[in-house]
Design a protein around this motif. Structure first.
Motif, short mmCIF file in Angstrom:
data_model
loop_
_atom_site.label_atom_id
_atom_site.label_comp_id
_atom_site.label_asym_id
_atom_site.label_seq_id
_atom_site.Cartn_x
_atom_site.Cartn_y
_atom_site.Cartn_z
N ASN A 133 0.85 -1.19 0.00
CA ASN A 133 0.00 0.00 0.00
C ASN A 133 0.89 1.25 0.00
O ASN A 133 1.72 1.42 0.89
CB ASN A 133 -0.88 -0.03 1.25
N THR A 134 0.69 2.12 -0.99
CA THR A 134 1.51 3.34 -1.09
C THR A 134 0.76 4.59 -0.62
O THR A 134 1.19 5.72 -0.86
CB THR A 134 1.95 3.57 -2.55
N ALA A 135 -0.36 4.39 0.08
CA ALA A 135 -1.25 5.51 0.40
C ALA A 135 -0.66 6.50 1.40
O ALA A 135 -1.09 7.66 1.44
CB ALA A 135 -2.58 4.98 0.93
N THR A 136 0.29 6.09 2.21
CA THR A 136 0.84 6.99 3.24
C THR A 136 1.33 8.28 2.61
O THR A 136 1.04 9.38 3.08
CB THR A 136 1.99 6.31 4.00
N SER A 137 2.08 8.16 1.54
CA SER A 137 2.63 9.33 0.85
C SER A 137 1.52 10.22 0.29
O SER A 137 1.55 11.45 0.42
CB SER A 137 3.56 8.88 -0.27
N ARG A 138 0.53 9.59 -0.33
CA ARG A 138 -0.59 10.34 -0.93
C ARG A 138 -1.37 11.10 0.14
O ARG A 138 -1.73 12.28 -0.04
CB ARG A 138 -1.54 9.39 -1.67
N ILE A 139 -1.66 10.44 1.25
CA ILE A 139 -2.46 11.05 2.31
C ILE A 139 -1.70 12.20 2.96
O ILE A 139 -2.28 13.24 3.29
CB ILE A 139 -2.87 9.99 3.35
N ALA A 140 -0.39 12.02 3.13
CA ALA A 140 0.43 13.09 3.70
C ALA A 140 0.42 14.32 2.80
O ALA A 140 0.36 15.46 3.28
CB ALA A 140 1.86 12.59 3.91
N LYS A 141 0.46 14.09 1.50
CA LYS A 141 0.47 15.21 0.55
C LYS A 141 -0.87 15.94 0.57
O LYS A 141 -0.92 17.18 0.57
CB LYS A 141 0.76 14.69 -0.85
N ILE A 142 -1.97 15.19 0.59
CA ILE A 142 -3.31 15.80 0.58
C ILE A 142 -3.58 16.58 1.87
O ILE A 142 -4.12 17.68 1.85
CB ILE A 142 -4.38 14.71 0.39
N SER A 143 -3.19 15.99 3.00
CA SER A 143 -3.55 16.54 4.30
C SER A 143 -2.54 17.53 4.87
O SER A 143 -2.89 18.36 5.72
CB SER A 143 -3.73 15.40 5.31
N GLY A 144 -1.29 17.43 4.43
CA GLY A 144 -0.24 18.25 5.03
C GLY A 144 0.24 17.70 6.36
O GLY A 144 1.00 18.37 7.08
N ALA A 145 -0.20 16.48 6.70
CA ALA A 145 0.19 15.87 7.96
C ALA A 145 1.67 15.50 7.99
O ALA A 145 2.27 15.22 6.95
CB ALA A 145 -0.64 14.61 8.22
N VAL A 146 2.24 15.52 9.17
CA VAL A 146 3.62 15.07 9.37
C VAL A 146 3.61 13.55 9.53
O VAL A 146 2.73 13.01 10.21
CB VAL A 146 4.24 15.73 10.61
N VAL A 147 4.57 12.87 8.93
CA VAL A 147 4.69 11.42 9.06
C VAL A 147 5.86 11.09 9.98
O VAL A 147 6.98 11.56 9.76
CB VAL A 147 4.89 10.74 7.69
#
Length: 305
Positions: free
Chosen positions: A219-233
């Motif tokens: 699953n590659t969604a972590t990167s996508r979600i971080a980009k959309i939300s601006g959240a820190v990983v």
């Protein structure tokens, strides 16, 4: 009596009630005794779970090819002990004293989480399926109570109710698996999102990413979600120390230049971080999952042997 309650008074749920009562009792015991009982439970599971033993053997063999056969078998047996211990840890997480749990855990990187939260866009805690993960939520809650996580619904309705109630002791907001909209919503409200996308994934936004050098559907969604939300990983890894010396929770520093324009490279970075942590406590990772399902040849029929 309420009809909804009556439906659980059925032989279909007797086994669930038995394990519910067992977990309640386990949560009352001293921690050292819980660990000892957990190891015994793990040995019993190892004895009877032939299919899961074979899956674990296949995973361990290709991930740790440098180990001798006897060492691989030893690792598998230790892993099943960890699975047994996880049942007692789960009992504590769902029914035990939160203060007792917190007293057993040393947290490294608390300041990393606090700094990331100060930005106001939420934090994604990238984790993996370690056998200990449920045990750590009370400790995480003590740092910041706004925690959210996905859950996978079970066919057993009574188990769903027990599981949800137990997790909600420490997790403020639970939403169904794959509900990315709720995940992004919680990040917009500056929640912590516990996220473990490390298991085999062959749906939308999946790619072949190396894990222990093996191309794995991930699953590659972590990167996508971080980009959309601006959240820190941040990486969020946990482990049990030997000889009943407690537990360690390691919260990493914010990942520099994340996300990038290359989603696969982002995901590879995360999986490399996970692999590095697993190598420090290999018996505590979940090896009974068919992690390499969907991998190309020569791994395509790994679990059919």
């Amino acid at each position: 009596m309420n009809v909804k309650i009556l439906k659980f008074f059925s032989p279909l749920y007797f086994v669930t009630y038995f394990f519910y009562l067992l977990m309640r009792l386990l949560a009352l015991l001293p921690h050292s005794l819980q660990i000892s009982i957990g190891k015994i439970l793990g040995k019993i599971i190892h004895l009877f779970a032939r299919k899961r033993r074979k899956i674990a053997d296949s995973n361990i063999k290709i991930c740790f090819p440098s180990l001798k056969e006897e060492e691989q078998i030893t690792l598998r047996k230790k892993h099943f002990e960890c699975l047994g211990i996880s049942l007692t840890e789960l009992s504590m997480a769902w029914f035990g004293s939160k203060d007792k749990i917190r007293s057993l855990i040393k947290i490294n990187g608390k300041e990393n989480l606090e700094k990331a939260l100060s930005k106001g866009n939420g934090v994604i805690l990238f984790c993996g399926h370690f056998t200990t993960f449920e045990f750590f939520f009370p400790a995480l809650e003590s740092i910041y109570p706004k925690i959210s996580a996905m859950y996978r619904s079970q066919k057993n309705e009574l188990l769903n109710k027990i599981m949800t109630k137990g997790r909600k002791r420490s997790i403020d907001y639970l939403y169904p698996e794959e509900n990315v909209r709720d995940m992004i919503k919680s990040l917009s409200n500056n929640y912590i999102v516990w996220y473990a996308p490390d298991q085999s994934y062959q749906q939308k936004y999946s790619s072949l990413i190396n894990f222990f050098g093996i191309p794995t559907m991930t699953n590659t969604a972590t990167s996508r979600i971080a980009k959309i939300s601006g959240a820190v990983v941040l990486t969020y890894f946990c482990r049990r120390l030997p000889n009943n010396k407690g537990y360690i929770l390691d919260i990493g520093k914010p990942i520099k230049n994340f996300p990038t324009k290359n989603i696969n490279l982002d995901t590879q970075y995360l999986m490399d971080e996970l692999q590095g942590y697993i190598e420090g406590c290999p018996e505590q990772y979940n090896w009974i999952h068919r992690k390499f399902k969907g991998s190309p040849k020569p791994y395509a029929n790994l679990y059919n042997k």
